[in-house]
Write a protein that holds these residues in place. Structure first.
Motif, PDB file in Angstrom:
ATOM      1  N   THR A 186       0.308  -5.713  12.762  1.00 38.19           N
ATOM      2  CA  THR A 186      -1.481  -6.101  13.028  1.00 38.19           C
ATOM      3  C   THR A 186      -1.270  -4.931  14.325  1.00 38.19           C
ATOM      4  O   THR A 186      -2.867  -4.420  13.824  1.00 38.19           O
ATOM      5  N   SER A 187      -0.333  -5.029  14.871  1.00 43.00           N
ATOM      6  CA  SER A 187      -0.662  -3.944  16.353  1.00 43.00           C
ATOM      7  C   SER A 187      -0.943  -1.842  15.510  1.00 43.00           C
ATOM      8  O   SER A 187      -2.207  -1.411  16.586  1.00 43.00           O
ATOM      9  N   MET A 188       0.216  -2.115  14.622  1.00 40.63           N
ATOM     10  CA  MET A 188       0.226  -0.939  14.319  1.00 40.63           C
ATOM     11  C   MET A 188      -1.283  -0.777  13.044  1.00 40.63           C
ATOM     12  O   MET A 188      -1.459   0.779  13.471  1.00 40.63           O
ATOM     13  N   HIS A 189      -1.967  -1.419  12.844  1.00 37.65           N
ATOM     14  CA  HIS A 189      -2.610  -1.366  11.620  1.00 37.65           C
ATOM     15  C   HIS A 189      -4.256  -1.522  12.866  1.00 37.65           C
ATOM     16  O   HIS A 189      -4.853  -0.454  12.392  1.00 37.65           O
ATOM     17  N   ALA A 244      -3.811  -0.002  15.708  1.00 36.28           N
ATOM     18  CA  ALA A 244      -3.570   1.664  16.097  1.00 36.28           C
ATOM     19  C   ALA A 244      -4.435   2.343  15.637  1.00 36.28           C
ATOM     20  O   ALA A 244      -5.550   3.551  15.609  1.00 36.28           O
ATOM     21  N   VAL A 245      -4.351   1.873  13.211  1.00 39.80           N
ATOM     22  CA  VAL A 245      -5.205   3.410  12.850  1.00 39.80           C
ATOM     23  C   VAL A 245      -6.433   2.787  12.687  1.00 39.80           C
ATOM     24  O   VAL A 245      -6.916   4.130  12.491  1.00 39.80           O
ATOM     25  N   VAL A 246      -6.186   1.917  12.874  1.00 39.92           N
ATOM     26  CA  VAL A 246      -7.927   1.973  12.627  1.00 39.92           C
ATOM     27  C   VAL A 246      -8.846   2.588  13.545  1.00 39.92           C
ATOM     28  O   VAL A 246     -10.587   2.420  13.872  1.00 39.92           O
ATOM     29  N   LEU A 247      -8.611   2.685  14.965  1.00 40.68           N
ATOM     30  CA  LEU A 247      -9.232   2.779  15.802  1.00 40.68           C
ATOM     31  C   LEU A 247      -9.282   4.185  15.914  1.00 40.68           C
ATOM     32  O   LEU A 247     -10.284   4.829  16.143  1.00 40.68           O
ATOM     33  N   THR A 248      -7.703   4.636  15.769  1.00 39.68           N
ATOM     34  CA  THR A 248      -7.854   5.831  16.027  1.00 39.68           C
ATOM     35  C   THR A 248      -8.945   6.465  14.827  1.00 39.68           C
ATOM     36  O   THR A 248     -10.028   7.827  14.940  1.00 39.68           O
ATOM     37  N   LEU A 249      -8.467   6.014  12.746  1.00 39.01           N
ATOM     38  CA  LEU A 249      -9.522   6.040  12.058  1.00 39.01           C
ATOM     39  C   LEU A 249     -11.429   6.137  12.362  1.00 39.01           C
ATOM     40  O   LEU A 249     -11.875   7.694  12.625  1.00 39.01           O
ATOM     41  N   PHE A 250     -10.788   4.954  13.016  1.00 37.31           N
ATOM     42  CA  PHE A 250     -12.873   4.455  13.395  1.00 37.31           C
ATOM     43  C   PHE A 250     -13.311   6.231  14.685  1.00 37.31           C
ATOM     44  O   PHE A 250     -14.242   6.585  14.388  1.00 37.31           O
ATOM     45  N   VAL A 251     -12.483   6.877  15.541  1.00 42.30           N
ATOM     46  CA  VAL A 251     -13.150   7.824  16.576  1.00 42.30           C
ATOM     47  C   VAL A 251     -13.148   8.763  16.167  1.00 42.30           C
ATOM     48  O   VAL A 251     -13.881   9.626  15.609  1.00 42.30           O
ATOM     49  N   SER A 252     -11.301   9.195  15.443  1.00 41.71           N
ATOM     50  CA  SER A 252     -11.928  10.818  14.842  1.00 41.71           C
ATOM     51  C   SER A 252     -12.910  11.005  13.129  1.00 41.71           C
ATOM     52  O   SER A 252     -13.497  11.883  12.928  1.00 41.71           O
ATOM     53  N   LEU A 275      -2.707  10.500  10.672  1.00 42.27           N
ATOM     54  CA  LEU A 275      -1.839  10.905   9.697  1.00 42.27           C
ATOM     55  C   LEU A 275      -0.322  10.259   9.977  1.00 42.27           C
ATOM     56  O   LEU A 275       0.152   8.894   9.704  1.00 42.27           O
ATOM     57  N   LEU A 276      -0.251  10.536  11.482  1.00 37.25           N
ATOM     58  CA  LEU A 276       1.937  10.441  11.698  1.00 37.25           C
ATOM     59  C   LEU A 276       1.606   8.461  11.950  1.00 37.25           C
ATOM     60  O   LEU A 276       2.508   7.925  12.129  1.00 37.25           O
ATOM     61  N   LEU A 277       0.664   7.994  12.814  1.00 33.23           N
ATOM     62  CA  LEU A 277       0.353   6.359  12.424  1.00 33.23           C
ATOM     63  C   LEU A 277       0.492   6.270  11.343  1.00 33.23           C
ATOM     64  O   LEU A 277       1.220   4.884  10.868  1.00 33.23           O
ATOM     65  N   VAL A 278      -0.183   5.798   9.500  1.00 30.53           N
ATOM     66  CA  VAL A 278       0.169   5.887   8.538  1.00 30.53           C
ATOM     67  C   VAL A 278       1.325   5.734   8.034  1.00 30.53           C
ATOM     68  O   VAL A 278       2.151   4.536   7.563  1.00 30.53           O
ATOM     69  N   ALA A 279       1.820   6.909   8.339  1.00 29.24           N
ATOM     70  CA  ALA A 279       3.229   7.903   7.959  1.00 29.24           C
ATOM     71  C   ALA A 279       4.830   6.428   8.872  1.00 29.24           C
ATOM     72  O   ALA A 279       5.116   5.453   8.418  1.00 29.24           O
ATOM     73  N   LEU A 305      -2.771  -0.983  -0.831  1.00 34.10           N
ATOM     74  CA  LEU A 305      -4.266  -1.377  -0.258  1.00 34.10           C
ATOM     75  C   LEU A 305      -3.811  -1.550   1.595  1.00 34.10           C
ATOM     76  O   LEU A 305      -4.931  -2.379   1.898  1.00 34.10           O
ATOM     77  N   GLU A 306      -2.803  -2.039   1.644  1.00 33.54           N
ATOM     78  CA  GLU A 306      -3.102  -1.742   3.090  1.00 33.54           C
ATOM     79  C   GLU A 306      -3.366  -1.054   3.691  1.00 33.54           C
ATOM     80  O   GLU A 306      -4.825  -0.648   4.291  1.00 33.54           O
ATOM     81  N   ALA A 307      -3.404   0.322   3.346  1.00 36.97           N
ATOM     82  CA  ALA A 307      -4.165   1.742   4.284  1.00 36.97           C
ATOM     83  C   ALA A 307      -5.125   1.614   3.391  1.00 36.97           C
ATOM     84  O   ALA A 307      -6.508   2.110   4.250  1.00 36.97           O
ATOM     85  N   LEU A 308      -5.287   1.092   2.535  1.00 42.42           N
ATOM     86  CA  LEU A 308      -7.578   1.035   1.513  1.00 42.42           C
ATOM     87  C   LEU A 308      -8.131   0.375   2.611  1.00 42.42           C
ATOM     88  O   LEU A 308      -9.208   0.701   2.720  1.00 42.42           O
TER      89      LEU A 308
END
Length: 303
Positions: free
Chosen positions: A16-19, A21-29, A194-198, A231-234
């Motif tokens: 959950t925490s990693m997702h 982080a990815v969502v927030l980073t995606l949101f800003v970028s 990208l790094l967070l997703v990896a 699906l998680e990435a999507l």
């Protein structure tokens, strides 16, 4: 399908925490990418309204023009003479006429539909005949303009020559700088996403290594095993795109429409431009998450 959905839910809960982080980073970028797309459209509007930095404008004499250089409304013969001079100049890449009606419509558009009634009826504040015809001259090189300006100034039928390059260049320069800054920051944050997703994929694969091993033993395909990761990435991409689109809609509504609706120097970005920016964000979001997932999943699911 039950296996895929079950693993999707487990993956989202375990990381959950990693997702987040990815969502927030995606949101800003993605918000910055969308903002850069809006700035690109804003530059187009400025150039359409004021002319590009390669253009100069020759305004022709109107009927009852108060310019002392105008002895009357420009005639067809004078227009042909002006065009002949323009076409003969080696500095000119092209030119276009702008009629009084076109200039009038551009002015109405600048004021917006809510002010349209001011341009209609017997008490209209402006009519097409109040505006001059013009010739918009595009230069081959913005530094080479002395020849054409000296050739056009003083011709019969020419009221004045306006060099838009300096004014437009300053405005578009600021907009371009903001656009580049937004895209650079968005690129850095996109790389972080990208790094967070990896890293998320690596952690998820490690947590499911026993399940993946069993699936391999029973002959499951790589695509079937990797589907929960995709699906998680999507899911993270959809949430990130939705948040970024929401921020762009909020910017358009509260800043552009509510705060600067009366701005009349040049047209501001509209809802059609916002749709373009959202579509750019809608494409960029899945690409940022799905591409690294597709590339890395094949490595991590091998047991």
């Amino acid at each position: 399908m039950r296996y895929v959905l079950s693993n999707l839910g487990q993956g989202l809960r375990r990381n959950t925490s990693m997702h987040l982080a990815v969502v927030l980073t995606l949101f800003v970028s993605l918000s910055l990418v969308g903002f850069g797309a809006l700035l690109n459209k804003q530059t187009d509007h400025i150039n359409d309204q004021l002319g590009s930095e390669l253009e100069i404008t020759a305004y022709l004499c109107r009927k009852n023009d108060n310019n002392p250089d105008c002895l009357g409304e420009v005639t067809d013969a004078q227009k042909k003479a002006i065009v002949k001079v323009v076409e003969a100049s080696p500095e000119v890449a092209g030119y276009r006429f702008e009629s009084q009606e076109t200039a009038f419509e551009k002015t109405k558009e600048l004021y917006g539909p809510e002010e349209a009634d001011r341009f209609e009826g017997p008490n209209a504040i402006l009519r097409p005949e109040d505006l001059p015809e013009s010739i918009w001259i595009t230069l081959k090189d913005p530094r080479e303009f002395e020849g054409i300006t000296s050739a056009v100034v003083g011709l019969d039928g020419v009221a004045r020559l306006v060099d838009q390059r300096e004014t437009v260049g300053q405005i578009t320069g600021i907009v371009d700088w903001l656009q580049r800054a937004a895209l650079i920051v968005a690129g850095v944050l996109g790389l972080a996403a990208l790094l967070l997703v990896a890293n998320t994929i690596r952690l998820a694969a490690f947590a499911r290594r026993k399940e993946i091993g069993i699936m391999r033993l029973v002959g499951a395909s790589t695509l079937y095993i990797a589907l929960p990761f995709l699906l998680e990435a999507l899911v993270t991409a959809v949430i990130g795109v939705a948040l970024a689109a929401g921020s762009l809609v909020a910017f358009q509504h509260f800043v552009v429409v509510e705060r600067y609706s009366g701005f009349t120097v040049f047209p501001l970005v509209d809802w059609a431009d916002l749709a373009y920016a959202v579509s750019v964000v809608g494409i960029a979001g899945p690409v940022i998450t799905l591409v690294p997932t597709l590339l890395l999943t094949r490595k991590y699911v091998k047991v």
